[in-house]
Motif scaffolding. Structure first.
Motif, PDB file in Angstrom:
ATOM      1  N   GLU A  91      -5.582 134.605   4.565  1.00 17.20           N
ATOM      2  CA  GLU A  91      -6.154 133.566   4.209  1.00 17.20           C
ATOM      3  C   GLU A  91      -7.829 134.045   3.580  1.00 17.20           C
ATOM      4  O   GLU A  91      -8.037 135.189   4.211  1.00 17.20           O
ATOM      5  N   THR A  93     -10.901 132.239   4.041  1.00 20.43           N
ATOM      6  CA  THR A  93     -11.928 131.566   4.423  1.00 20.43           C
ATOM      7  C   THR A  93     -12.747 132.397   5.442  1.00 20.43           C
ATOM      8  O   THR A  93     -14.094 132.364   5.269  1.00 20.43           O
ATOM      9  N   GLU A 124       6.044 134.972   6.660  1.00 20.22           N
ATOM     10  CA  GLU A 124       6.751 133.888   6.944  1.00 20.22           C
ATOM     11  C   GLU A 124       8.196 134.145   6.455  1.00 20.22           C
ATOM     12  O   GLU A 124       8.511 135.145   5.882  1.00 20.22           O
ATOM     13  N   TYR A 272     -10.766 123.571  10.937  1.00 21.64           N
ATOM     14  CA  TYR A 272     -11.252 122.451  10.334  1.00 21.64           C
ATOM     15  C   TYR A 272     -11.959 121.482  11.249  1.00 21.64           C
ATOM     16  O   TYR A 272     -11.595 121.097  12.442  1.00 21.64           O
ATOM     17  N   SER A 289       3.022 121.441  -0.673  1.00 15.40           N
ATOM     18  CA  SER A 289       1.732 121.565  -0.714  1.00 15.40           C
ATOM     19  C   SER A 289       1.295 122.795  -1.555  1.00 15.40           C
ATOM     20  O   SER A 289       1.401 124.054  -1.698  1.00 15.40           O
TER      21      SER A 289
END
Ligand code: HAM
Length: 428
Positions: A91, A93, A124, A272, A289
């Motif tokens: 990812e 971030t 995955e 988060y 999503s």
């Protein structure tokens, strides 16, 4: 020897698109179109592009995302070389925050709006809409705790989705509260679920001790039933986070962005706090999503900053955006088609084609021709395949006369034009 194939969960992107593992992989021009819409909208938000390496220190990801998360516990492509541990970024971030801290971007003052786009990697189980090498674009707004930053990152995502012509989507939002809210809620949730332990799936049983909040994401009917009366995170969050969340919602309403509050939305990454959101599309099936994001004020400290650096952002999957585009009936993005395709007959015309094409290319035209010296019919077929706007037919007679036969492919009209007028005839 067997022919080599791309690894399951990865795919090639080809000019005409193709089917891979049962999924349609869109033509390159659709990907380019998506990238262009992203760049255009990001510029409107004053965001500048950041490019970070594919390889990052494994610890950055493990600390940043959380050791108990699915990504870190089982989906990292990580390896060791000498004394260094590498991970192929799952990812963006944590890497963007690393770069922000490493280069002291805070010193530049103000808030940094950074966007990115590129490949990411998660081990995955491959299925429709879920890959091992996938592509994301995203924005990270770093250095502000203002609720406008949260609303702005959601608005930016909405503008891109609308810009792509996607009509069906749902925005779900929630607030996760501050650093203390979640442990308090976690404790209450585990207490509530403990008596139902025998009714839980093996995965959820395991999560009860490792990462209980993830149980809230379950798709299992029985578990959903049990969760109906479970405590709600909303009742555990601190007052300041509540006020912040109200502001975010007010800003969204002010610009006409509708949302659904989902008290079970917790997201699969640990960094988060406060705002969390997800954009879902009914077109996607199980992997619903399209994009996800939220505020991550605590991440900076997890990855080595002495100070808290408040930040918020989102990331969206290219593959899923493209699926949603198709589902909304958007199948064509402007392709870079040839302005003119030269059909050459005879040796003199073949060599003339080369210099004529080069000249027109320097004039800014897209020019193509067949490199095999095939029959006129085969060349015309190739011109059609490439979706050329015009075909210029040249043989010995035309060259002697200083003309070409120009065919407009949209209406099949033909006319003889002077070689010297060819460029202006095919220009838009
Ligand atoms: P994420 O929810 O893990 O969040 O991923 C964001 C999006 O990437 C998903 O909604 C999905 O569209 C796409 N995606 C994720 N995994 C796959 C996969 N295996 N195959 C295809 N698409 C996938 C993040 O990555 C956070 N960094 C988002 C964020 C940015 N939060 C704050 N700033």
């Amino acid at each position: 020897m067997n022919q080599f194939k791309s690894i399951p969960g990865t795919f090639d992107i080809l000019p005409d698109g193709h089917t891979s593992g049962g999924d349609f992989i869109a033509p390159t021009r659709i990907w380019i179109h998506l990238e262009e819409v992203v760049r255009k909208v990001m510029a409107r938000y004053g965001a500048a592009e950041i490019r970070t390496p594919i390889l990052e220190p494994t610890q950055l990801i493990a600390r940043g995302i959380g050791a108990q998360t699915d990504i870190v516990s089982k989906e990292m492509f990580a390896f060791e070389r000498g004394s260094t541990n590498y991970v192929m970024r799952p990812e963006g971030t944590a890497p963007v925050m690393r770069a922000y801290l490493q280069h002291n971007l805070a010193q530049k003052g103000g808030t940094q709006r950074l966007y990115y786009s590129g490949p990411f990697f998660r081990a995955e189980r491959p299925q429709k809409g879920r890959y091992r090498q996938f592509h994301q674009f995203g924005i990270e707004i770093i250095g502000s705790e203002d609720a406008r930053a949260d609303a702005e990152s959601i608005a930016c995502l909405r503008d891109i989705v609308v810009g792509l012509g996607i009509t069906e989507y749902t925005l779900k939002i929630n607030s996760l509260g501050d650093a203390e809210s979640r442990p308090r809620f976690k404790e209450a949730l585990v207490k509530y679920l403990n008596p139902f332990v025998d009714d839980l799936s093996d995965v959820s049983k395991n999560r009860l001790s490792t990462n209980p909040l993830r149980i809230l994401d379950t798709k299992n009917e029985r578990e959903r039933e049990i969760l109906k009366d479970a405590p709600l995170l909303t009742d555990f969050i601190d007052d300041e986070s509540k006020i912040h969340f109200e502001l975010v919602k007010d800003y969204l309403t002010a610009v006409g962005i509708s949302y659904v509050e989902d008290p079970h939305l917790v997201r699969g990454l640990d960094y988060y706090s406060r705002t969390a959101f997800e954009l879902e599309s009914p077109a996607l099936g199980a992997q619903s999503s399209l994009a996800g994001g939220g505020r991550y004020d605590l991440l900076s400290k997890e990855v080595g900053s002495k100070q808290i650096v408040p930040a918020v952002g989102f990331a969206a999957g290219f593959e899923r955006m493209i699926m949603a585009m198709y589902a909304s009936g958007v199948s064509e993005a402007a392709a870079a088609r040839p302005d003119v395709f030269i059909v050459a007959l005879g040796d003199a015309a073949l060599s003339w084609t080369f210099t004529a094409a080069q000249k027109m290319r320097t004039e800014g035209l897209n020019v193509s021709y067949d490199l095999k010296g095939r029959s006129m019919k085969a060349q015309m077929r190739e011109a059609n395949r490439q979706d050329a706007r015009f075909v210029a037919i040249v043989g010995d007679d035309e060259l002697d006369a200083g003309t070409v036969m120009l065919k407009n492919m949209s209406d099949s009209n033909q006319k003889s034009v002077l070689l010297t007028d060819l460029s202006s005839e095919v220009s838009d």
